[in-house]
Design an enzyme around this catalytic site. Sequence first.
Site, PDB file in Angstrom:
ATOM      1  N   CYS A  62       0.843  -1.196   0.000  1.00  0.00           N
ATOM      2  CA  CYS A  62       0.000   0.000   0.000  1.00  0.00           C
ATOM      3  C   CYS A  62       0.880   1.248   0.000  1.00  0.00           C
ATOM      4  O   CYS A  62       1.813   1.368   0.798  1.00  0.00           O
ATOM      5  CB  CYS A  62      -0.883  -0.030   1.245  1.00  0.00           C
ATOM      6  SG  CYS A  62      -1.710   1.517   1.605  1.00  0.00           S
ATOM      7  N   GLU A  63       0.573   2.183  -0.903  1.00  0.00           N
ATOM      8  CA  GLU A  63       1.382   3.393  -0.994  1.00  0.00           C
ATOM      9  C   GLU A  63       1.123   4.348   0.173  1.00  0.00           C
ATOM     10  O   GLU A  63       1.883   5.298   0.375  1.00  0.00           O
ATOM     11  CB  GLU A  63       1.122   4.117  -2.311  1.00  0.00           C
ATOM     12  CG  GLU A  63      -0.266   4.692  -2.481  1.00  0.00           C
ATOM     13  CD  GLU A  63      -0.450   5.375  -3.820  1.00  0.00           C
ATOM     14  OE1 GLU A  63      -1.225   6.342  -3.871  1.00  0.00           O
ATOM     15  OE2 GLU A  63       0.164   4.957  -4.818  1.00  0.00           O
ATOM     16  N   HIS A  64       0.076   4.098   0.949  1.00  0.00           N
ATOM     17  CA  HIS A  64      -0.245   4.984   2.064  1.00  0.00           C
ATOM     18  C   HIS A  64       0.494   4.613   3.348  1.00  0.00           C
ATOM     19  O   HIS A  64       0.901   5.496   4.104  1.00  0.00           O
ATOM     20  CB  HIS A  64      -1.755   4.978   2.315  1.00  0.00           C
ATOM     21  CG  HIS A  64      -2.547   5.438   1.149  1.00  0.00           C
ATOM     22  ND1 HIS A  64      -3.729   4.836   0.748  1.00  0.00           N
ATOM     23  CD2 HIS A  64      -2.333   6.434   0.255  1.00  0.00           C
ATOM     24  CE1 HIS A  64      -4.199   5.453  -0.322  1.00  0.00           C
ATOM     25  NE2 HIS A  64      -3.369   6.411  -0.641  1.00  0.00           N
ATOM     26  N   HIS A  65       0.654   3.311   3.600  1.00  0.00           N
ATOM     27  CA  HIS A  65       1.287   2.872   4.842  1.00  0.00           C
ATOM     28  C   HIS A  65       2.466   1.926   4.608  1.00  0.00           C
ATOM     29  O   HIS A  65       3.113   1.501   5.558  1.00  0.00           O
ATOM     30  CB  HIS A  65       0.261   2.172   5.745  1.00  0.00           C
ATOM     31  CG  HIS A  65      -0.907   3.036   6.104  1.00  0.00           C
ATOM     32  ND1 HIS A  65      -2.110   2.983   5.418  1.00  0.00           N
ATOM     33  CD2 HIS A  65      -1.057   3.987   7.057  1.00  0.00           C
ATOM     34  CE1 HIS A  65      -2.950   3.858   5.941  1.00  0.00           C
ATOM     35  NE2 HIS A  65      -2.347   4.473   6.932  1.00  0.00           N
ATOM     36  N   GLN A  72      -4.980  -0.539  -4.871  1.00  0.00           N
ATOM     37  CA  GLN A  72      -5.550  -1.641  -5.642  1.00  0.00           C
ATOM     38  C   GLN A  72      -6.283  -1.123  -6.882  1.00  0.00           C
ATOM     39  O   GLN A  72      -6.230  -1.728  -7.950  1.00  0.00           O
ATOM     40  CB  GLN A  72      -6.501  -2.461  -4.776  1.00  0.00           C
ATOM     41  CG  GLN A  72      -7.068  -3.684  -5.497  1.00  0.00           C
ATOM     42  CD  GLN A  72      -7.905  -4.557  -4.581  1.00  0.00           C
ATOM     43  OE1 GLN A  72      -7.669  -4.636  -3.379  1.00  0.00           O
ATOM     44  NE2 GLN A  72      -8.907  -5.212  -5.143  1.00  0.00           N
ATOM     45  N   HIS A  93      -6.022  -6.121   2.492  1.00  0.00           N
ATOM     46  CA  HIS A  93      -5.093  -5.026   2.764  1.00  0.00           C
ATOM     47  C   HIS A  93      -4.672  -5.062   4.234  1.00  0.00           C
ATOM     48  O   HIS A  93      -5.517  -4.948   5.129  1.00  0.00           O
ATOM     49  CB  HIS A  93      -5.745  -3.689   2.440  1.00  0.00           C
ATOM     50  CG  HIS A  93      -6.027  -3.503   0.982  1.00  0.00           C
ATOM     51  ND1 HIS A  93      -5.415  -2.524   0.230  1.00  0.00           N
ATOM     52  CD2 HIS A  93      -6.834  -4.183   0.132  1.00  0.00           C
ATOM     53  CE1 HIS A  93      -5.854  -2.604  -1.018  1.00  0.00           C
ATOM     54  NE2 HIS A  93      -6.708  -3.608  -1.104  1.00  0.00           N
ATOM     55  N   CYS A 110      -3.228  -2.828   5.800  1.00  0.00           N
ATOM     56  CA  CYS A 110      -3.467  -1.550   6.465  1.00  0.00           C
ATOM     57  C   CYS A 110      -4.830  -1.544   7.153  1.00  0.00           C
ATOM     58  O   CYS A 110      -5.074  -0.749   8.065  1.00  0.00           O
ATOM     59  CB  CYS A 110      -3.347  -0.380   5.484  1.00  0.00           C
ATOM     60  SG  CYS A 110      -4.453  -0.463   4.076  1.00  0.00           S
TER      61      CYS A 110
END
Length: 215
Positions: free
Chosen positions: A103-106, A144, A172, A174
Amino acid sequence: MDACVKNIPLQTSPAQDLSSLQTNQRPSAAEVEAAVGVLLRWTGDNPEREGLIDTPKRVAKAYREMFSGYEQDPAEELGRTFEEVEGYDDMVLIRDISFHSHCEHHMVPIIGKAHVAYLPDGKVVGLSKIARTVDIFAHRLQTQEAMTAQIAHVIQDVLQPRGVAVLIEAEHMCMAMRGIRKQGSTTLTTTFTGAFRDHPEEQARFMMMLRGLSR
């Protein structure tokens, strides 16, 4: 179960990615290892203890492998096609392509399966090339939704089939490991191009084939 359908443009090409990294002076292995050491201290642990002495080197090596997709071009993987198909023009479906992404966020794992189909227009591609295309995009920081669209659009752009269908189902971490902490929740995303987008009966046939072959 969450489901969404999006058309998202491809990310920049690997060549552009590498050019950008070079322009921004990609960190050296030593700099990466030092940064990992800082993170270890931030967790409250001691990076000098026996179990963590080599962790910065191991993490740097693992990151080069897990994010190797930035240095690979999916268009090159799809470039070699076969035109001796004996007139075959019906759906080609490759299902259950397992992948691990982040995940590019976490920067925590996304674990799932991709199902990819296309309608040939006079040529086909080796089946392993589709799986490798999934892996290339998976080995980048991702959402995704974006990954689903990227796979569909690069196959459409390079092979120019009559249509492409991509469905990804993934869990995910996250959501499972932090925040709401809901283990086992699965997200579905789809992208359709060409005949799959314009003709609902082709979408239905794609979904029926997936259900009919499910274990």
